[in-house]
Design a protein around this motif. Structure first.
Motif, PDB file in Angstrom:
ATOM      1  N   PHE A 273      77.249  74.697  27.710  1.00 48.85           N
ATOM      2  CA  PHE A 273      76.149  73.579  27.943  1.00 48.85           C
ATOM      3  C   PHE A 273      75.266  74.096  28.787  1.00 48.85           C
ATOM      4  N   ILE A 274      73.795  74.237  28.592  1.00 48.11           N
ATOM      5  CA  ILE A 274      72.943  74.223  29.620  1.00 48.11           C
ATOM      6  C   ILE A 274      71.828  73.495  29.721  1.00 48.11           C
ATOM      7  N   THR A 275      71.684  72.457  30.786  1.00 44.71           N
ATOM      8  CA  THR A 275      70.701  71.273  30.887  1.00 44.71           C
ATOM      9  C   THR A 275      69.520  71.929  31.466  1.00 44.71           C
ATOM     10  N   ALA A 276      68.363  71.471  30.921  1.00 47.76           N
ATOM     11  CA  ALA A 276      66.829  72.049  31.328  1.00 47.76           C
ATOM     12  C   ALA A 276      66.028  70.919  31.325  1.00 47.76           C
ATOM     13  N   THR A 277      66.194  69.819  31.663  1.00 50.72           N
ATOM     14  CA  THR A 277      65.430  68.706  31.477  1.00 50.72           C
ATOM     15  C   THR A 277      64.482  68.158  32.435  1.00 50.72           C
ATOM     16  N   GLY A 278      65.043  68.044  33.731  1.00 50.23           N
ATOM     17  CA  GLY A 278      64.572  67.242  34.781  1.00 50.23           C
ATOM     18  C   GLY A 278      64.907  65.663  34.676  1.00 50.23           C
ATOM     19  N   CYS A 279      65.745  65.611  33.788  1.00 54.50           N
ATOM     20  CA  CYS A 279      66.292  64.161  33.628  1.00 54.50           C
ATOM     21  C   CYS A 279      67.459  63.940  34.406  1.00 54.50           C
ATOM     22  N   ILE A 280      68.064  62.504  34.548  1.00 55.91           N
ATOM     23  CA  ILE A 280      69.505  62.325  34.972  1.00 55.91           C
ATOM     24  C   ILE A 280      70.397  62.052  34.022  1.00 55.91           C
ATOM     25  N   LYS A 281      71.753  62.423  33.977  1.00 61.82           N
ATOM     26  CA  LYS A 281      72.905  62.041  33.497  1.00 61.82           C
ATOM     27  C   LYS A 281      72.717  62.728  31.851  1.00 61.82           C
ATOM     28  N   VAL A 282      72.101  63.706  31.669  1.00 60.71           N
ATOM     29  CA  VAL A 282      71.797  64.465  30.428  1.00 60.71           C
ATOM     30  C   VAL A 282      73.349  64.546  29.615  1.00 60.71           C
ATOM     31  N   ILE A 283      73.977  65.146  30.402  1.00 62.70           N
ATOM     32  CA  ILE A 283      75.622  65.340  30.080  1.00 62.70           C
ATOM     33  C   ILE A 283      76.297  64.334  30.888  1.00 62.70           C
ATOM     34  N   ASP A 284      76.737  63.254  30.187  1.00 61.21           N
ATOM     35  CA  ASP A 284      77.320  62.111  30.850  1.00 61.21           C
ATOM     36  C   ASP A 284      78.840  61.758  30.229  1.00 61.21           C
ATOM     37  N   ARG A 285      79.583  60.940  30.767  1.00 56.19           N
ATOM     38  CA  ARG A 285      80.824  60.600  30.431  1.00 56.19           C
ATOM     39  C   ARG A 285      81.257  60.678  29.070  1.00 56.19           C
ATOM     40  N   GLU A 286      80.026  60.177  28.110  1.00 61.76           N
ATOM     41  CA  GLU A 286      80.370  60.011  26.614  1.00 61.76           C
ATOM     42  C   GLU A 286      80.509  61.457  26.030  1.00 61.76           C
ATOM     43  N   ASP A 287      79.774  62.333  26.633  1.00 57.16           N
ATOM     44  CA  ASP A 287      79.580  63.691  26.220  1.00 57.16           C
ATOM     45  C   ASP A 287      80.668  64.442  26.618  1.00 57.16           C
ATOM     46  N   LEU A 297      80.008  74.063  31.568  1.00 53.98           N
ATOM     47  CA  LEU A 297      78.705  73.549  31.937  1.00 53.98           C
ATOM     48  C   LEU A 297      77.939  74.161  32.920  1.00 53.98           C
ATOM     49  N   ALA A 298      76.490  73.990  32.633  1.00 50.53           N
ATOM     50  CA  ALA A 298      75.812  74.801  33.710  1.00 50.53           C
ATOM     51  C   ALA A 298      74.377  74.055  33.760  1.00 50.53           C
ATOM     52  N   ASN A 299      73.716  73.716  34.693  1.00 44.93           N
ATOM     53  CA  ASN A 299      72.585  73.165  34.904  1.00 44.93           C
ATOM     54  C   ASN A 299      71.324  74.167  35.252  1.00 44.93           C
ATOM     55  N   MET A 300      70.094  74.034  34.731  1.00 43.61           N
ATOM     56  CA  MET A 300      69.106  74.824  35.188  1.00 43.61           C
ATOM     57  C   MET A 300      68.033  73.982  35.711  1.00 43.61           C
ATOM     58  N   GLY A 301      68.028  72.765  35.612  1.00 45.09           N
ATOM     59  CA  GLY A 301      67.045  71.839  36.071  1.00 45.09           C
ATOM     60  C   GLY A 301      67.074  71.720  37.583  1.00 45.09           C
ATOM     61  N   HIS A 302      66.283  70.986  38.446  1.00 47.10           N
ATOM     62  CA  HIS A 302      66.409  70.991  39.675  1.00 47.10           C
ATOM     63  C   HIS A 302      67.340  69.972  40.158  1.00 47.10           C
ATOM     64  N   GLY A 303      68.066  70.113  41.322  1.00 53.57           N
ATOM     65  CA  GLY A 303      68.927  69.539  41.847  1.00 53.57           C
ATOM     66  C   GLY A 303      70.277  69.484  41.140  1.00 53.57           C
ATOM     67  N   CYS A 341      78.490  76.414  39.539  1.00 55.18           N
ATOM     68  CA  CYS A 341      77.662  75.905  40.802  1.00 55.18           C
ATOM     69  C   CYS A 341      77.521  74.385  40.953  1.00 55.18           C
ATOM     70  N   ASN A 342      78.753  73.783  40.970  1.00 59.83           N
ATOM     71  CA  ASN A 342      78.794  72.197  41.384  1.00 59.83           C
ATOM     72  C   ASN A 342      77.498  71.443  40.732  1.00 59.83           C
ATOM     73  N   GLY A 343      77.172  72.036  39.381  1.00 59.68           N
ATOM     74  CA  GLY A 343      76.119  71.280  38.697  1.00 59.68           C
ATOM     75  C   GLY A 343      74.943  71.639  39.238  1.00 59.68           C
ATOM     76  N   TYR A 344      74.554  72.337  40.279  1.00 56.94           N
ATOM     77  CA  TYR A 344      73.162  72.695  40.949  1.00 56.94           C
ATOM     78  C   TYR A 344      72.702  74.106  39.917  1.00 56.94           C
ATOM     79  N   LEU A 345      71.575  74.297  40.027  1.00 60.61           N
ATOM     80  CA  LEU A 345      70.762  75.150  39.335  1.00 60.61           C
ATOM     81  C   LEU A 345      71.575  76.435  39.315  1.00 60.61           C
ATOM     82  N   VAL A 346      72.025  76.987  38.087  1.00 55.71           N
ATOM     83  CA  VAL A 346      72.952  77.982  37.964  1.00 55.71           C
ATOM     84  C   VAL A 346      72.240  79.378  38.497  1.00 55.71           C
ATOM     85  N   ASN A 347      70.863  79.638  38.104  1.00 56.69           N
ATOM     86  CA  ASN A 347      70.387  80.547  38.163  1.00 56.69           C
ATOM     87  C   ASN A 347      70.026  80.855  39.714  1.00 56.69           C
TER      88      ASN A 347
END
Ligand code: NAD
Length: 434
Positions: A273-287, A297-303, A341-347
């Motif tokens: 799973f890769i997030t790249a939205t700039g939004c919050i809690k895109v992958i949340d508990r229910e997911d 789980l990896a994130n590409m968005g800021h922060g 990466c603790n949920g920070y930008l993986v790249n």
């Protein structure tokens, strides 16, 4: 003075790496040539808040050589490179960053980065700010509004930073003129797409060596970054699906041959799973509850706000540390999930970030923005968010692809008249969609 770097002996290695990176940063070299012997930024105090890579170091050295007085910190706690920081310190640049900082250290670096000492022992704030994610801009707005209101201008490099600036402006709280570097075509269509396309995989593989081919990869957000991520994953043989909120983006993804999944199907189906939205809690508990064992789980968005890491760090999970950038969270049923990466930008955090050429383009945009604000303060006097003009953008493109100059077709007078275009540019209307 404490520059946060413990090991200054890294400076020589940093210097070699920084100089090597310059080979593919033509924009930086062209600007240096154009301004040889001049100091357009003489005594201008600039606070920068962009994670310190070899590319950033080349930009900082350019600003310094053009006369600027620099103090620099990082918008990312994990992504700065110690040898790049050590090199800058050895060149007498005030850098307050290192790889791996606590929250307290991170904010202490912000404090250090805005405080320019005056000869009489007093302190003053920056004239200009270069920001990534609006991080130091928001910090100064909240903690030191008196300092912020004296800033003459700021340049902002990323999508979610622009979202924050627009919010400040809409609330009547923006305290200085701001230049939207992110929405320069030469930034968003290059850094966000092509940069992410190349750096995503380096970041993932350095942290977790995982076969991509044959895996089901879910990309959240089919904007510029999401498009780059999809291309990489498809190219490596993954089955790629996109999750979007916007019907136009979803339709674009569909036309490119990607599956478009609802949230439930995505959570149940994905291997990566890769997030790249700039939004919050895109992958949340229910997911997270629906995901398969050992999903990644990896994130590409800021922060680090796109994946709900607060939930993963709750007492519903046992956290296994494989290394500081790779954790496995195990729930009461024994199901495990890998968080990179603790949920920070993986790249940026796992790898070295974007390649030099795209960063050369991004930094050239900052340079043009700063130069324009310094030279034409009357044009940038309102406390609002300014966009680059086509002429500024075409200049950035020429700086970064000098080899193209001789290859571009020159309009004849007849053609120019027919198209109502000046043969010297701009070649497109301001509202052209690239
Ligand atoms: P963008 O606005 O072009 O794209 C974001 C997309 O996400 C949009 O299409 C939007 O509709 C969609 N979206 C928003 N909320 C969503 C949700 N909850 N679920 C699914 N989709 C959702 O932005 P961008 O330029 O692609 O940037 C995305 C993020 O990446 C930002 O945080 C930006 O700052 C960051 N960024 C990261 C890098 C990097 O090197 N990793 C580089 C540039 C930008």
């Amino acid at each position: 003075m404490n520059y946060w770097i413990n090991d200054i002996s890294l400076a020589n290695k940093g210097k070699t790496e920084v100089q090597n990176t310059l080979r593919d940063m033509p924009g930086i070299s062209e600007i240096r040539k154009l301004f040889e012997g001049q100091k357009p930024f003489k005594d201008v105090k600039i606070t920068g808040c962009v994670w310190v890579t070899y590319e950033t170091a080349n930009f900082i050295m350019l600003l310094k050589d053009l006369g600027a007085n620099i103090r620099w910190c990082s918008d990312n706690k994990y992504a700065s490179l110690d040898d790049a920081c050590a090199y800058l310190v050895s060149e007498n640049v005030s850098v307050f960053a290192k790889k791996g900082m606590t929250d307290d250290e991170y904010y202490e670096c912000f404090e250090q980065a805005w405080q320019f000492p005056n000869p009489d022992g007093s302190i003053s704030g920056p004239d200009y700010i270069i920001d990534d994610g609006c991080d130091i801009t928001r910090f100064l707005h909240e903690k030191h509004p008196d300092v912020m209101s004296k800033v003459r201008g700021l340049t902002e490099q990323t999508t979610c930073g622009i979202t924050s600036l627009m919010k400040l402006y809409a609330d009547g709280k923006l305290l200085c003129p701001a230049f939207n570097v992110n929405d320069a075509v030469t930034k968003s269509k290059f850094d966000n797409i092509y940069g992410s396309r190349e750096s995503l995989i380096e970041g993932i593989q350095r942290v977790l060596n995982v076969q991509i081919a044959g895996k089901k990869v879910i990309i959240y957000g089919y904007g510029e970054v999401g498009k780059g991520c999809c291309q990489t994953m498809k190219g490596l043989g993954a089955h790629v699906a996109v999750c979007e909120i916007d019907p136009i983006m979803a339709m674009q993804a569909h036309m490119e041959g990607y599956e478009v999944y609802d949230r439930d199907t995505a959570s149940r189906t994905g291997d990566i799973f890769i997030t790249a939205t700039g939004c919050i809690k895109v992958i949340d508990r229910e997911d997270i509850l629906k995901m398969k064992n050992d999903a990644v789980l990896a994130n590409m968005g800021h922060g680090n706000m796109e994946i709900n890491t607060e939930y993963l760090n709750s007492d519903e999970y046992r956290k296994e540390e494989i290394n500081p950038l790779l954790h496995r969270y195990v729930d009461s049923t024994g199901k495990g999930l890998f968080l990179l990466c603790n949920g920070y930008l993986v790249n940026a955090t796992g790898g070295a970030g974007h390649p030099p050429r795209v960063m050369s383009i991004t930094f050239s945009n900052h340079f043009v923005a700063l130069l324009s604000m310094i030279r034409n303060p009357e044009v940038y006097s309102d406390k609002r968010v300014y966009k680059p003009t086509r002429i500024q953008e075409e200049f950035v493109a020429q700086l970064n692809f000098p080899d193209l100059k001789g290859k571009l077709i020159r309009l004849t007078e007849e053609q120019a008249n027919y198209l109502s275009i000046n043969p010297n540019g701009p070649y497109k209307r301001e509202d052209y969609r690239y």
